[in-house]
Design a protein around this motif. Structure first.
Motif, short mmCIF file in Angstrom:
data_model
loop_
_atom_site.label_atom_id
_atom_site.label_comp_id
_atom_site.label_asym_id
_atom_site.label_seq_id
_atom_site.Cartn_x
_atom_site.Cartn_y
_atom_site.Cartn_z
N GLN A 224 0.88 -1.09 -0.06
CA GLN A 224 0.00 0.05 0.14
C GLN A 224 0.69 1.46 0.16
OE1 GLN A 224 -2.40 -1.73 3.49
NE2 GLN A 224 -3.88 -0.33 2.37
N THR A 225 1.81 1.20 0.69
CA THR A 225 2.87 2.47 0.95
C THR A 225 3.53 2.68 -0.54
OG1 THR A 225 3.19 1.94 3.14
CG2 THR A 225 4.71 3.38 2.17
N TYR A 226 3.90 1.59 -1.18
CA TYR A 226 4.70 1.51 -2.29
C TYR A 226 3.68 2.08 -3.34
CZ TYR A 226 7.30 0.36 -6.64
OH TYR A 226 8.28 0.45 -7.52
N ILE A 227 2.41 1.86 -3.50
CA ILE A 227 1.35 2.48 -4.30
C ILE A 227 1.45 3.73 -4.25
CG2 ILE A 227 -0.98 2.25 -5.14
CD1 ILE A 227 -0.92 -0.80 -4.61
N GLU A 228 1.05 4.07 -3.02
CA GLU A 228 0.80 5.42 -2.56
C GLU A 228 1.76 6.63 -2.78
OE1 GLU A 228 -0.40 5.09 1.37
OE2 GLU A 228 -2.10 3.71 0.81
N THR A 229 3.12 5.76 -2.84
CA THR A 229 4.33 6.80 -2.87
C THR A 229 5.03 6.61 -4.37
OG1 THR A 229 5.78 5.02 -1.91
CG2 THR A 229 5.02 6.79 -0.68
N ASN A 230 4.18 5.99 -5.17
CA ASN A 230 4.89 5.82 -6.66
C ASN A 230 3.60 6.00 -7.56
OD1 ASN A 230 7.82 4.81 -6.39
ND2 ASN A 230 6.63 3.84 -5.02
N LEU A 231 2.57 7.27 -7.14
CA LEU A 231 1.52 7.51 -8.22
C LEU A 231 1.98 7.80 -9.76
CD1 LEU A 231 -0.37 10.03 -5.60
CD2 LEU A 231 -1.07 7.73 -6.46
N ILE A 256 -6.88 -8.76 -0.99
CA ILE A 256 -8.10 -8.64 -1.03
C ILE A 256 -8.73 -8.98 0.32
CG2 ILE A 256 -10.39 -9.66 -1.62
CD1 ILE A 256 -8.86 -10.19 -4.26
N LYS A 257 -8.09 -9.78 1.48
CA LYS A 257 -8.65 -10.08 2.42
C LYS A 257 -8.11 -9.05 3.61
CE LYS A 257 -7.69 -13.42 6.42
NZ LYS A 257 -6.99 -14.69 6.85
N ALA A 258 -7.00 -8.27 3.30
CA ALA A 258 -6.55 -7.32 4.21
C ALA A 258 -7.45 -6.00 3.98
CB ALA A 258 -5.11 -7.09 4.00
N THR A 259 -7.69 -5.50 2.70
CA THR A 259 -8.22 -4.56 2.34
C THR A 259 -9.29 -4.36 1.69
OG1 THR A 259 -7.31 -4.37 -0.02
CG2 THR A 259 -5.90 -3.69 1.42
N GLY A 260 -10.09 -5.46 1.19
CA GLY A 260 -11.36 -5.57 0.67
C GLY A 260 -11.30 -5.13 -1.00
N ASN A 261 -10.48 -4.75 -1.43
CA ASN A 261 -10.09 -4.38 -2.59
C ASN A 261 -8.85 -5.37 -3.13
OD1 ASN A 261 -10.42 -0.98 -1.90
ND2 ASN A 261 -11.77 -2.09 -3.30
N PRO A 263 -5.52 -5.56 -5.72
CA PRO A 263 -4.51 -4.66 -6.02
C PRO A 263 -4.64 -3.56 -7.15
CG PRO A 263 -3.71 -6.93 -5.53
CD PRO A 263 -5.11 -6.91 -5.72
N LEU A 264 -5.18 -3.90 -8.03
CA LEU A 264 -5.54 -3.07 -9.39
C LEU A 264 -6.60 -2.08 -8.67
CD1 LEU A 264 -5.35 -2.22 -12.04
CD2 LEU A 264 -7.25 -3.83 -12.57
N GLU A 265 -7.72 -2.50 -8.04
CA GLU A 265 -8.54 -1.62 -7.51
C GLU A 265 -8.11 -0.50 -6.54
OE1 GLU A 265 -12.80 -4.32 -7.75
OE2 GLU A 265 -11.35 -4.36 -5.82
N TYR A 266 -7.42 -1.07 -5.68
CA TYR A 266 -6.72 -0.13 -4.70
C TYR A 266 -5.92 0.89 -5.42
CZ TYR A 266 -4.87 1.14 -0.37
OH TYR A 266 -4.00 2.06 0.91
N SER A 267 -4.91 0.24 -6.18
CA SER A 267 -4.20 1.27 -7.14
C SER A 267 -5.05 2.48 -7.78
CB SER A 267 -3.06 0.47 -8.04
OG SER A 267 -2.55 1.42 -8.78
N GLN A 268 -6.07 2.15 -8.27
CA GLN A 268 -6.95 2.88 -9.22
C GLN A 268 -7.29 3.80 -8.25
OE1 GLN A 268 -9.75 0.24 -10.82
NE2 GLN A 268 -8.52 0.04 -12.91
#
Length: 326
Positions: A224-231, A256-261, A263-268
């Protein structure tokens, strides 16, 4: 005549959702009577205490009656709660049991905003779709994993159970219920008198995505941190699973278990949230913002933006940044 129960839970709650529900249904009753028809609802505020204080005692509500005095009701409205959901649930067990019993006996139930926590505690939402305020979504998913939470939806309607999104969007749910129980004309009248937009069905444009971090999977938190810092990067799921040395299927499952999304949905969602802030606070063009958040295809960017917010990038910019549109 039908019976409407507006619940007054113990603890610090949202007064406006109690008052608003009472006023709108009372006005609908009056309109109905003025048209030469019999009053449709008897409306009662009910709780488990004789008086409930709001905002450090600045206001108080004295319910008409105790829930034990209501043998049968047709519709129950649960107002919004404060943000200490576990305390609210624990302090209102008698109310929760009463709601479940009334539903079993044929009553319909509507929850407003975070009132969904009380409703879900009854077990009535298990396996059903539900909405609530987007800011409470993580807590809700953690407490009630059996409920299909859909916070983009403004109103859900399933098997006599209604839920709605956040804050003052409860007004839209009241208009929805007025049309359901009275008729379209009464709903239009109330929408005009109280100046509430008709037929709103999404709260997606209002959502502020902050990332789902209430979990204990350290690997997922790192992703999550990697996605958020490499927009600005166009990151593939294969790249992420490889980077964090986890097999693709296991990577997806854990995320999915941790976030409900996915990885692609989370990144989007992260990228679109950043794009929304840029549209709100700058004069940057759609193309400039698109490149900043890692998209190179205008059509793809617009489609994802609309899917998440319910609006086009230009429409969103026009709503929240008037200066940039001039």
């Amino acid at each position: 005549m039908k019976h409407l129960t507006i619940i007054v839970p113990d603890g610090e709650n949202n007064l406006s959702s109690i008052v608003g529900a009472y006023k709108i249904f009372t006005r609908a009753n009056e309109y109905w009577k003025n048209a030469g028809r019999k009053q449709l609802f008897t409306i009662q505020l009910a709780g488990i205490s004789k008086k409930v204080d709001f905002y450090d005692g600045l206001f108080s509500v004295k319910p008409h009656t105790h829930i034990s005095a209501i043998a049968k009701t047709n519709l129950i409205i649960i107002p919004s709660l404060n943000h200490n959901y576990q305390k609210a649930v624990k302090g209102n067990k008698a109310l929760i049991d009463w709601i479940a019993e009334q539903y079993k006996n044929g009553a319909e139930v509507a929850s407003i905003c975070t009132g969904a926590f009380l409703l879900a505690s009854s077990g009535l939402l298990d396996g059903k779709t539900c909405s609530t305020h987007f800011s409470a979504a993580e807590n809700f998913r953690t407490m009630f994993p059996k409920v299909n939470l859909q916070t983009d939806q403004l109103i859900t309607d399933e098997n006599g159970i209604y839920t709605n999104g956040g804050a003052y969007s409860f007004l839209n749910l009241m208009i929805y219920l007025i049309e359901k129980y009275f008729d379209r004309q009464t709903a239009i009248f109330c929408s005009k008198v109280f100046q509430i937009e008709m037929d709103r069905n999404s709260q997606a444009a209002f959502t502020i995505f902050t990332g789902q971090k209430l979990h204990s999977d350290d690997m997922v938190k790192q992703v999550q941190t990697y996605i958020e810092t490499n927009l600005h990067e166009k990151i593939s799921v294969e790249h992420l699973s490889s980077k964090f040395s986890v097999g693709r299927r296991n990577f997806d499952r854990r995320f999915i278990k941790a976030t409900g999304n996915t990885p692609l949905e989370y990144s989007q969602r992260v990228k679109i949230e950043s794009a929304k802030k840029a549209f709100e606070t700058s004069r940057k063009t759609v193309n400039e913002v698109m490149y900043e958040v890692g998209y190179s295809d205008v059509k793809a960017f617009r489609e994802v933006f609309r899917k998440i917010t319910g609006m086009s990038p230009l429409a969103y910019k026009g709503r929240y940044n008037k200066e940039a549109v001039v």
